[in-house]
Write a protein that holds these residues in place. Structure first.
Motif, PDB file in Angstrom:
ATOM      1  N   ASP A 207     -42.726  68.133  27.714  1.00  0.00           N
ATOM      2  CA  ASP A 207     -44.117  68.526  27.911  1.00  0.00           C
ATOM      3  C   ASP A 207     -44.535  69.716  27.055  1.00  0.00           C
ATOM      4  N   SER A 208     -43.605  70.226  26.226  1.00  0.00           N
ATOM      5  CA  SER A 208     -43.962  71.368  25.372  1.00  0.00           C
ATOM      6  C   SER A 208     -43.659  71.078  23.905  1.00  0.00           C
ATOM      7  N   LEU A 209     -43.770  69.788  23.537  1.00  0.00           N
ATOM      8  CA  LEU A 209     -43.454  69.389  22.152  1.00  0.00           C
ATOM      9  C   LEU A 209     -44.366  70.092  21.167  1.00  0.00           C
ATOM     10  N   ASP A 210     -45.659  70.136  21.470  1.00  0.00           N
ATOM     11  CA  ASP A 210     -46.601  70.732  20.524  1.00  0.00           C
ATOM     12  C   ASP A 210     -46.317  72.216  20.337  1.00  0.00           C
ATOM     13  N   GLY A 211     -45.926  72.885  21.402  1.00  0.00           N
ATOM     14  CA  GLY A 211     -45.658  74.303  21.301  1.00  0.00           C
ATOM     15  C   GLY A 211     -44.469  74.622  20.434  1.00  0.00           C
ATOM     16  N   HIS A 212     -43.497  73.703  20.385  1.00  0.00           N
ATOM     17  CA  HIS A 212     -42.296  73.946  19.602  1.00  0.00           C
ATOM     18  C   HIS A 212     -42.376  73.357  18.192  1.00  0.00           C
ATOM     19  N   GLN A 213     -43.484  72.666  17.902  1.00  0.00           N
ATOM     20  CA  GLN A 213     -43.625  72.083  16.565  1.00  0.00           C
ATOM     21  C   GLN A 213     -43.597  73.168  15.501  1.00  0.00           C
ATOM     22  N   ALA A 215     -42.262  76.125  15.721  1.00  0.00           N
ATOM     23  CA  ALA A 215     -40.932  76.741  15.653  1.00  0.00           C
ATOM     24  C   ALA A 215     -40.006  75.919  14.766  1.00  0.00           C
ATOM     25  N   LEU A 216     -40.085  74.605  14.908  1.00  0.00           N
ATOM     26  CA  LEU A 216     -39.243  73.746  14.074  1.00  0.00           C
ATOM     27  C   LEU A 216     -39.662  73.816  12.608  1.00  0.00           C
ATOM     28  N   GLU A 217     -40.966  73.843  12.373  1.00  0.00           N
ATOM     29  CA  GLU A 217     -41.446  73.953  10.992  1.00  0.00           C
ATOM     30  C   GLU A 217     -41.019  75.275  10.371  1.00  0.00           C
ATOM     31  N   ASP A 218     -41.057  76.357  11.151  1.00  0.00           N
ATOM     32  CA  ASP A 218     -40.602  77.660  10.636  1.00  0.00           C
ATOM     33  C   ASP A 218     -39.114  77.634  10.323  1.00  0.00           C
ATOM     34  N   ALA A 219     -38.327  76.942  11.174  1.00  0.00           N
ATOM     35  CA  ALA A 219     -36.886  76.831  10.921  1.00  0.00           C
ATOM     36  C   ALA A 219     -36.618  76.072   9.631  1.00  0.00           C
ATOM     37  N   ILE A 220     -37.357  74.986   9.432  1.00  0.00           N
ATOM     38  CA  ILE A 220     -37.199  74.205   8.192  1.00  0.00           C
ATOM     39  C   ILE A 220     -37.546  75.067   6.985  1.00  0.00           C
TER      40      ILE A 220
END
Length: 951
Positions: A207-213, A215-220
């Protein structure tokens, strides 16, 4: 299983032929010495010696017995090697770290010269970034049939896995990076990397996929910047080592720079001291195919089997020195089928995967990833997975584009008049550092027709407009053409090229050919009218101002002289003969009295349409002269009849008729004034309408293209009507006020519409003609596989149509006839024959005609066209498409590798095999019994000679 093979210096067929020749010569030579012996010895002695010679020569073919023992259930491995033109490229721009690893793998550099720690860190970060991108973005919508809630759970797991992989590889980079390189990293980048490594590894909630999108992009982004910076620092270290005059490194780099992608693959696979094929074939059934669209390809599978054995590896095949063996396009999808037929694009989720206890099948695709033909490569990889197979993709070539200039395409008109300006656009790939001078030019033969000096801009796509006048080319073509052949349309070939630069990686993509039709002669139009009304004046001006038209306007004199029609060969005079009239393409028949013409002249006009195939446009006027045409002359041409209502309908001066394009008119290109169909209809309704219109009905078989209505009257009346009559076309206008279309627009629309109407009704021209033959092959160039329509017209010596013949069109490339096409007579047009050529190979064609009753010397006219090869941009992309190959491996459940990791394949594939393959060979020609057989033959021959007293 034991099989007989021949692995010697001579191929088997040549060895057998040589052995037979030597044996025969020795038999004949020796048989002369045996003439005094008995009949039996005369045959036996030469035969024994000949057999010994035969076995001795066969030794050169290297006969061996191949023994193959299979235990368990070995896996199946299919190796697909890309054999497209881009695999002939050299990768001088590849990073030094990769060059050294590949050189070491090839045996050009001793092991251990380059530390593998940093390259492995770089590769790990690259893989993490690519895999994360694949897991989040790569799957197409149709790839999943899961409910939305399950899709969210699946996406959550994928993002968690992606983040964990990036974190692990970033941690490896920070922990294992040599001290001197770590010290060179910026404090900001180190801080970002450490925050990434120490971030919370908790799973991402659905339920928090959008919020972590983000974070994942920053990691990449952090992993990518870390990889880029480490690569730069490591490259600087290697550059320093090379500059220190290390001969081993310089030699390895030189060998790499001179090898193509294809050469590197073949050399690596065939290496003696680390033969990849030997290792794979010990546990797998191995087949090797070349992925190619060449003539040798199985058209259903897109691949060609490459012969190989465990001794010599892949047999001699294409090299970068034989570019003709490479395919001009790359189709990575079709060859992925494991069957003999192409894979069916069924739903992959509807097919059950192979059972775990069955031997796994693995496909290894070695390519630069330049997929530019065929179906979706990612979809093909998905289907491969449903068949119980894994796809290992091996990226060959640099991951970054080289410093290069390329011409990717040319936008230009299909045809141009001999005196017109040619406008077009060159589409370039400009990968040179910005600010460097470059020269682009267009040439016709050795003549430069356009040139421009520019500065490079380092853009993936760049558009450069060009303009030149065709007059110089037309004069050159006219000087070369034969005087007894009338050339109406001449195919012209020009070359657009960028002058090669010193630092370019590839110059084969610097030029491209453009072909256009050069119209050498003007079309001829004859305008007939009873008086010089506004319509006639402006219509004459429309065509008179255009050099593509020759206009002859014939108008009787003043009313006192209206009973005479000027006739003669001068402008303003009606043609004196039927042949002169047939020299026109279009006749505009206005509001002119039929009584001015002789009956024979009206018959000529009818035959001009019916037999010549000419076009005629009737413009009805208020004097209603067309109503006086009789059925015996031109009335039967008309596509309308007049109603019983008032002859002419006019409306109040403050109102007007509104023109509306019909459905049929919308589909007619001549009535297209706007690109959008709806806008085009609206535009016609807004054109100034006529004040007076003749009331007519369209006859059956006719087509109303434009209708007219008035305000408050919903019943439309035909305004522009057309029909086919015999070989020609008729157009009727119920009004003579098109000159009103010039209101506030001058020639903008009036000229365009009339040009399009004239070309709509006029017959298609023949490109080339002589006294007896006219020939046309349509366009000057065709795409590969497209049919070519051939049209000819034959005339007898008296000028009449030559009918009831069965001519053939002969298609030649150079001086060799490659195809014959039977032509059939056009039932509508006497003397005209048509045919269609299909399945033509690429090349420049010349078309001649063979017909009974005509000598080849009499039929001089020729048609010319070109069948173009497939244009795919194969050579314009100088980098490997690693992103595509990552996705293909990901969706198939396989693994992505780079070419420097090929040596890892045997270990990575070992889990997919449950058996062993033990192969051995007995070299027959080196065995004692082969030698004993030769000795036995010679001994027997010696014993018999001694017994016969010949010693």
């Amino acid at each position: 299983m034991t099989t007989l093979r021949f692995i010697g210096e001579l191929p088997l067929w040549f060895g057998l032929l040589l052995a037979m020749c030597i044996s025969t010569v020795s038999w004949l030579y020796y048989q002369r010495d045996c003439k005094e012996l008995s009949r039996r010895l005369r045959w036996i002695l030469p035969s024994l010696r000949s057999m010994a010679f035969f076995l001795g020569v066969i030794v050169l073919t290297g006969p061996v017995l191949h023994h193959k023992q299979i235990t368990g259930e070995p896996g199946k491995v299919t190796i697909l090697i890309d054999q497209s033109e881009s695999m002939s490229l050299r990768d001088r721009h590849m990073s030094l770290s990769r060059k050294f690893l590949i050189a070491e793998q090839q045996g050009w550099l001793s092991s251990g010269v380059v530390d593998h720690t940093v390259p492995k860190i770089i590769q790990g970060l690259n893989d993490a970034v690519q895999q994360a991108g694949n897991q989040v973005h790569s799957l197409p919508p149709e790839a999943s049939v899961l409910p939305e809630s399950l899709q969210d759970q699946k996406s959550s797991r994928e993002r968690t896995t992606a983040m964990d992989q990036i974190r692990r590889n970033a941690a490896t980079a920070l922990n294992e990076l040599p001290v001197e390189l770590r010290a060179s990293l910026t404090a900001e980048l180190l801080a970002r990397a450490e925050r990434l490594v120490n971030s919370n590894p908790a799973p991402i909630a659905a339920d928090s996929l959008d919020g972590h999108q983000k974070a994942l992009e920053d990691a990449i982004e952090t992993a990518y910047q870390l990889q880029t910076e480490i690569t730069r620092l490591f490259e600087n270290q290697l550059t320093t080592r090379i500059q220190s005059s290390d001969p081993a490194l310089k030699s390895a780099i030189a060998m790499f720079d001179e090898s193509s992608r294809w050469d590197r693959l073949i050399q690596l696979i065939n290496r003696d001291n680390a033969d990849l094929l030997k290792q794979l074939s010990a546990e797998h059934e191995v087949q090797i195919f070349a992925v190619t669209n060449s003539k040798a390809t199985d058209g259903r599978t897109g691949k060609r089997l490459l012969p190989w054995n465990t001794v010599d590896g892949i047999q001699p095949g294409p090299t970068s020195d034989k570019l003709g063996d490479f395919s001009p396009v790359t189709d990575l999808a079709t060859p992925l089928s494991l069957k003999d037929t192409s894979a069916t694009a069924t739903d992959p989720d509807a097919q059950a995967p192979a059972r775990d206890n069955t031997p796994k099948s693995t496909v290894i695709l070695m390519t630069d990833g330049q997929h530019n033909a065929g179906p979706s490569a990612i979809r093909a990889a998905q289907i491969l997975k449903t068949e119980g197979s894994h796809l290992f993709t091996v990226a060959v070539g640099a991951d970054q584009p080289a410093t290069d200039l390329a011409v990717t395409s040319v936008e230009h008109p299909d045809s141009v008049f001999r005196t017109d300006d040619v406008h077009g656009t060159l589409v370039l790939k400009d990968r040179m550092p910005a600010g460097q001078p470059m020269v682009i030019e267009l040439t016709h033969g050795n003549t430069v027709v356009w040139r421009e000096e520019l500065l490079s801009q380092n853009l993936s796509q760049r558009r450069v407009d060009f303009q030149f006048n065709a007059k110089q080319i037309a004069e050159s073509v006219q000087q070369q053409s034969a005087s007894d052949i009338n050339q109406h349309v001449v195919p012209v070939e020009l070359t657009a090229r960028i002058i090669p630069q010193r630092d370019e990686a590839e110059i084969r993509n610097n030029a491209i050919t453009m072909r256009l039709a050069l119209v050498m002669q003007s079309q001829r139009i004859l305008i007939l009218d009873g008086r010089s009304r506004w319509e006639t004046r402006y219509l004459r001006n429309v065509f008179d101002r255009d050099e593509q038209w020759f206009v002859n306007t014939v108008i009787p004199g003043n009313p006192a002289e209206a009973s005479t029609l000027p006739r003669g060969k001068q402008p303003g005079q009606f043609p004196l003969s039927r042949d002169e009239l047939f020299g026109y393409d279009v006749v505009v028949f206005g509001d002119i009295s039929p009584e001015l013409f002789e009956s024979a002249e009206l018959k000529w006009i009818r035959e001009f349409v019916e037999l010549r195939g000419g076009g005629i446009i009737f413009i009805d006027g208020q004097r209603q002269s067309l109503r006086r045409l009789s059925e015996a002359d031109l009335q039967s041409l008309l596509p309308i009849e007049w109603t019983g209502l008032a002859d002419v309908t006019s409306i109040p001066s403050d109102s007007k008729w509104q023109l509306n394009l019909t459905e049929a008119g919308s589909e007619e290109s001549a009535f297209s004034l706007q690109t959008d169909a709806q806008n085009n209809r609206q535009f016609w309704s807004e054109l100034p309408g006529p004040h007076v219109i003749n009331q007519v009905l369209a006859l059956p078989g006719s087509t109303t293209l434009v209708s007219a209505v008035t305000v408050g009257n919903s019943n439309p009346v035909p305004a522009i009507v057309t029909r086919q009559f015999g070989a020609g076309r008729v157009l009727y206008l119920a009004f003579d006020e098109t000159w009103r279309w010039r209101y506030k627009a001058a020639d903008t629309w009036h000229q365009k519409i009339w040009n399009q109407l004239a070309r709509m009704v006029m017959p298609p021209v023949f490109a080339s003609s002589d006294e007896y033959l006219s020939i046309d092959t349509g366009a000057v160039s065709y795409q590969s596989g497209a049919p070519v329509d051939i049209r000819i017209r034959l005339k007898n010596p008296d000028g009449s149509p030559a009918t009831a013949l069965a001519p053939d069109a002969l298609l030649s490339i150079g001086n060799r006839i490659v195809s014959e096409v039977s032509l059939t007579e056009d039932t509508r047009v006497p003397g005209v024959y048509r045919g269609r050529a299909t399945g033509l190979a690429d090349g420049d064609y010349e078309v001649s005609v063979r017909a009974s009753g005509f000598t080849q010397a009499a039929l001089k006219a020729r048609g010319r066209f070109t069948v173009l090869p497939v244009v795919s941009g194969e050579m314009t992309e100088t980098s490997a498409n690693e992103s595509l190959l990552h996705q293909m491996a990901f969706v198939s459940g396989g693994t992505f590798l780079r070419e420097e990791q090929l040596s890892e394949l045997p270990d990575r594939l070992r889990p997919f095999s449950h058996g062993k393959i033990i192969e051995s060979e007995t070299e027959i020609w080196q065995t004692y019994w082969w030698f004993s057989a030769i000795i036995a033959l010679l001994t027997a021959e010696w014993a018999l000679r001694k017994r016969a007293g010949l010693l």
